[in-house]
Design a protein around this motif. Structure first.
Motif, PDB file in Angstrom:
ATOM      1  N   LEU A  28      10.144  60.868  71.453  1.00 42.29           N
ATOM      2  CA  LEU A  28       9.742  62.030  72.207  1.00 42.29           C
ATOM      3  C   LEU A  28      10.737  62.481  73.111  1.00 42.29           C
ATOM      4  O   LEU A  28      11.258  61.546  74.044  1.00 42.29           O
ATOM      5  CB  LEU A  28       8.436  61.515  72.843  1.00 42.29           C
ATOM      6  N   ARG A  29      11.221  63.875  73.170  1.00 44.00           N
ATOM      7  CA  ARG A  29      12.313  64.171  73.847  1.00 44.00           C
ATOM      8  C   ARG A  29      11.590  65.734  74.216  1.00 44.00           C
ATOM      9  O   ARG A  29      11.445  66.550  73.368  1.00 44.00           O
ATOM     10  CB  ARG A  29      13.353  64.509  73.337  1.00 44.00           C
ATOM     11  N   GLU A  30      11.242  65.956  75.695  1.00 42.11           N
ATOM     12  CA  GLU A  30      10.825  67.356  75.968  1.00 42.11           C
ATOM     13  C   GLU A  30       9.758  67.823  75.180  1.00 42.11           C
ATOM     14  O   GLU A  30       9.514  68.815  74.640  1.00 42.11           O
ATOM     15  CB  GLU A  30      12.346  68.455  75.817  1.00 42.11           C
ATOM     16  N   SER A  31       8.724  66.813  75.330  1.00 38.67           N
ATOM     17  CA  SER A  31       7.246  67.298  74.456  1.00 38.67           C
ATOM     18  C   SER A  31       7.778  67.546  73.066  1.00 38.67           C
ATOM     19  O   SER A  31       6.637  67.874  72.394  1.00 38.67           O
ATOM     20  CB  SER A  31       6.818  68.266  75.163  1.00 38.67           C
ATOM     21  N   ARG A  32       8.625  66.960  72.357  1.00 39.57           N
ATOM     22  CA  ARG A  32       9.220  67.290  70.961  1.00 39.57           C
ATOM     23  C   ARG A  32       8.834  65.885  70.199  1.00 39.57           C
ATOM     24  O   ARG A  32       9.812  64.959  70.560  1.00 39.57           O
ATOM     25  CB  ARG A  32      10.163  67.948  70.516  1.00 39.57           C
ATOM     26  N   LEU A  33       8.240  65.658  69.237  1.00 43.48           N
ATOM     27  CA  LEU A  33       8.148  64.168  68.727  1.00 43.48           C
ATOM     28  C   LEU A  33       9.149  64.496  67.212  1.00 43.48           C
ATOM     29  O   LEU A  33       9.155  65.365  66.543  1.00 43.48           O
ATOM     30  CB  LEU A  33       6.668  63.998  68.220  1.00 43.48           C
ATOM     31  N   THR A  34       9.637  63.255  67.005  1.00 46.87           N
ATOM     32  CA  THR A  34      10.284  63.056  65.804  1.00 46.87           C
ATOM     33  C   THR A  34       9.761  61.743  65.394  1.00 46.87           C
ATOM     34  O   THR A  34       9.902  60.563  66.088  1.00 46.87           O
ATOM     35  CB  THR A  34      11.782  63.200  66.006  1.00 46.87           C
ATOM     36  N   LEU A  35       9.611  61.603  63.925  1.00 44.03           N
ATOM     37  CA  LEU A  35       9.137  60.459  63.321  1.00 44.03           C
ATOM     38  C   LEU A  35      10.207  60.354  62.303  1.00 44.03           C
ATOM     39  O   LEU A  35      10.277  61.064  61.148  1.00 44.03           O
ATOM     40  CB  LEU A  35       7.667  60.610  62.870  1.00 44.03           C
ATOM     41  N   MET A  36      10.762  58.769  62.171  1.00 41.51           N
ATOM     42  CA  MET A  36      11.689  58.643  61.032  1.00 41.51           C
ATOM     43  C   MET A  36      11.487  57.342  60.702  1.00 41.51           C
ATOM     44  O   MET A  36      11.152  56.347  61.425  1.00 41.51           O
ATOM     45  CB  MET A  36      13.028  58.540  61.447  1.00 41.51           C
ATOM     46  N   PRO A  37      11.473  56.911  59.360  1.00 43.13           N
ATOM     47  CA  PRO A  37      11.816  57.871  58.612  1.00 43.13           C
ATOM     48  C   PRO A  37      10.657  58.736  57.999  1.00 43.13           C
ATOM     49  O   PRO A  37       9.769  58.823  58.448  1.00 43.13           O
ATOM     50  CB  PRO A  37      12.273  56.932  57.377  1.00 43.13           C
ATOM     51  N   SER A  38      10.791  59.215  56.621  1.00 45.90           N
ATOM     52  CA  SER A  38       9.571  59.985  56.211  1.00 45.90           C
ATOM     53  C   SER A  38       8.600  59.293  55.918  1.00 45.90           C
ATOM     54  O   SER A  38       8.524  57.942  55.794  1.00 45.90           O
ATOM     55  CB  SER A  38      10.206  60.690  54.554  1.00 45.90           C
ATOM     56  N   VAL A  39       7.272  59.867  55.863  1.00 47.44           N
ATOM     57  CA  VAL A  39       6.071  59.206  55.409  1.00 47.44           C
ATOM     58  C   VAL A  39       5.686  59.459  54.166  1.00 47.44           C
ATOM     59  O   VAL A  39       5.817  61.000  53.624  1.00 47.44           O
ATOM     60  CB  VAL A  39       5.024  59.740  56.380  1.00 47.44           C
ATOM     61  N   TRP A  40       5.435  58.789  53.253  1.00 48.95           N
ATOM     62  CA  TRP A  40       5.146  58.999  51.981  1.00 48.95           C
ATOM     63  C   TRP A  40       3.909  58.402  51.502  1.00 48.95           C
ATOM     64  O   TRP A  40       3.786  57.228  51.245  1.00 48.95           O
ATOM     65  CB  TRP A  40       6.340  58.733  50.969  1.00 48.95           C
ATOM     66  N   ARG A  41       2.769  58.919  51.210  1.00 52.30           N
ATOM     67  CA  ARG A  41       1.405  58.839  50.801  1.00 52.30           C
ATOM     68  C   ARG A  41       1.487  58.343  49.317  1.00 52.30           C
ATOM     69  O   ARG A  41       1.813  59.279  48.666  1.00 52.30           O
ATOM     70  CB  ARG A  41       0.450  59.526  51.285  1.00 52.30           C
ATOM     71  N   ARG A  42       1.418  57.041  49.060  1.00 51.44           N
ATOM     72  CA  ARG A  42       1.121  56.750  47.685  1.00 51.44           C
ATOM     73  C   ARG A  42      -0.078  56.920  46.716  1.00 51.44           C
ATOM     74  O   ARG A  42      -0.567  56.893  45.714  1.00 51.44           O
ATOM     75  CB  ARG A  42       1.841  55.359  47.281  1.00 51.44           C
ATOM     76  N   ASP A  43      -1.281  57.222  47.660  1.00 49.25           N
ATOM     77  CA  ASP A  43      -2.643  57.295  47.330  1.00 49.25           C
ATOM     78  C   ASP A  43      -3.048  58.795  47.949  1.00 49.25           C
ATOM     79  O   ASP A  43      -2.304  59.388  48.829  1.00 49.25           O
ATOM     80  CB  ASP A  43      -3.412  56.123  47.478  1.00 49.25           C
ATOM     81  N   GLU A  52      10.094  66.273  62.565  1.00 47.04           N
ATOM     82  CA  GLU A  52      11.179  66.279  63.461  1.00 47.04           C
ATOM     83  C   GLU A  52      10.982  67.486  64.443  1.00 47.04           C
ATOM     84  O   GLU A  52      10.661  68.810  64.037  1.00 47.04           O
ATOM     85  CB  GLU A  52      12.362  66.784  62.506  1.00 47.04           C
ATOM     86  N   GLU A  53      11.084  67.254  65.640  1.00 45.80           N
ATOM     87  CA  GLU A  53      10.878  68.068  66.532  1.00 45.80           C
ATOM     88  C   GLU A  53       9.552  68.693  66.555  1.00 45.80           C
ATOM     89  O   GLU A  53       9.676  70.059  66.490  1.00 45.80           O
ATOM     90  CB  GLU A  53      12.058  68.767  67.119  1.00 45.80           C
ATOM     91  N   ASN A  54       8.446  68.169  66.406  1.00 46.95           N
ATOM     92  CA  ASN A  54       7.149  68.870  66.169  1.00 46.95           C
ATOM     93  C   ASN A  54       7.028  69.693  65.012  1.00 46.95           C
ATOM     94  O   ASN A  54       6.049  70.436  64.830  1.00 46.95           O
ATOM     95  CB  ASN A  54       6.933  69.528  67.281  1.00 46.95           C
ATOM     96  N   ARG A  55       7.978  69.670  63.993  1.00 44.91           N
ATOM     97  CA  ARG A  55       7.653  70.577  62.786  1.00 44.91           C
ATOM     98  C   ARG A  55       7.776  69.519  61.615  1.00 44.91           C
ATOM     99  O   ARG A  55       8.412  68.407  61.346  1.00 44.91           O
ATOM    100  CB  ARG A  55       9.180  71.295  62.497  1.00 44.91           C
ATOM    101  N   VAL A  56       6.766  69.772  60.769  1.00 49.63           N
ATOM    102  CA  VAL A  56       6.597  69.061  59.405  1.00 49.63           C
ATOM    103  C   VAL A  56       7.590  69.454  58.324  1.00 49.63           C
ATOM    104  O   VAL A  56       7.585  70.728  58.105  1.00 49.63           O
ATOM    105  CB  VAL A  56       5.180  69.069  58.937  1.00 49.63           C
TER     106      VAL A  56
END
Length: 89
Positions: A28-43, A52-56
């Motif tokens: 979390l930087r300046e109210s912007r979220l980044t989540l790493m690595p990618s999320v991959w739903r297998r079902d 990345e910085e609040n953008r999908v």
């Protein structure tokens, strides 16, 4: 978090490096979220994305319009996976 594809499913992600072998890094930087690595739903909806910085940023064909992953995200993902592989050895 609720899946960003709109299916309504709640996604549970492990953020604890000390529990299990798969975990995500949330920044979390300046109210912007980044989540790493990618999320991959297998079902379910089978969404595959990076936050990345609040953008999908989508991978695959789960949306009508596909975004191109910016090079900074690409570099961050590659560095993340290299670090993760080193830890597993």
């Amino acid at each position: 978090m609720v899946c960003p594809c709109g299916c309504g499913d709640v996604l549970v992600l492990n953020l604890d490096r000390n529990v299990g072998t798969t975990f995500w890094n949330l920044r979390l930087r300046e109210s912007r979220l980044t989540l790493m690595p990618s999320v991959w739903r297998r079902d379910g909806c089978r969404a595959h994305f990076v936050l990345e910085e609040n953008r999908v940023w989508w991978y695959g064909e789960q949306t009508d319009t596909l975004d191109t992953l910016p090079s900074v995200v690409e570099r961050t993902l590659k560095a993340w996976w290299r670090r993760l592989r080193r830890k597993k050895k």
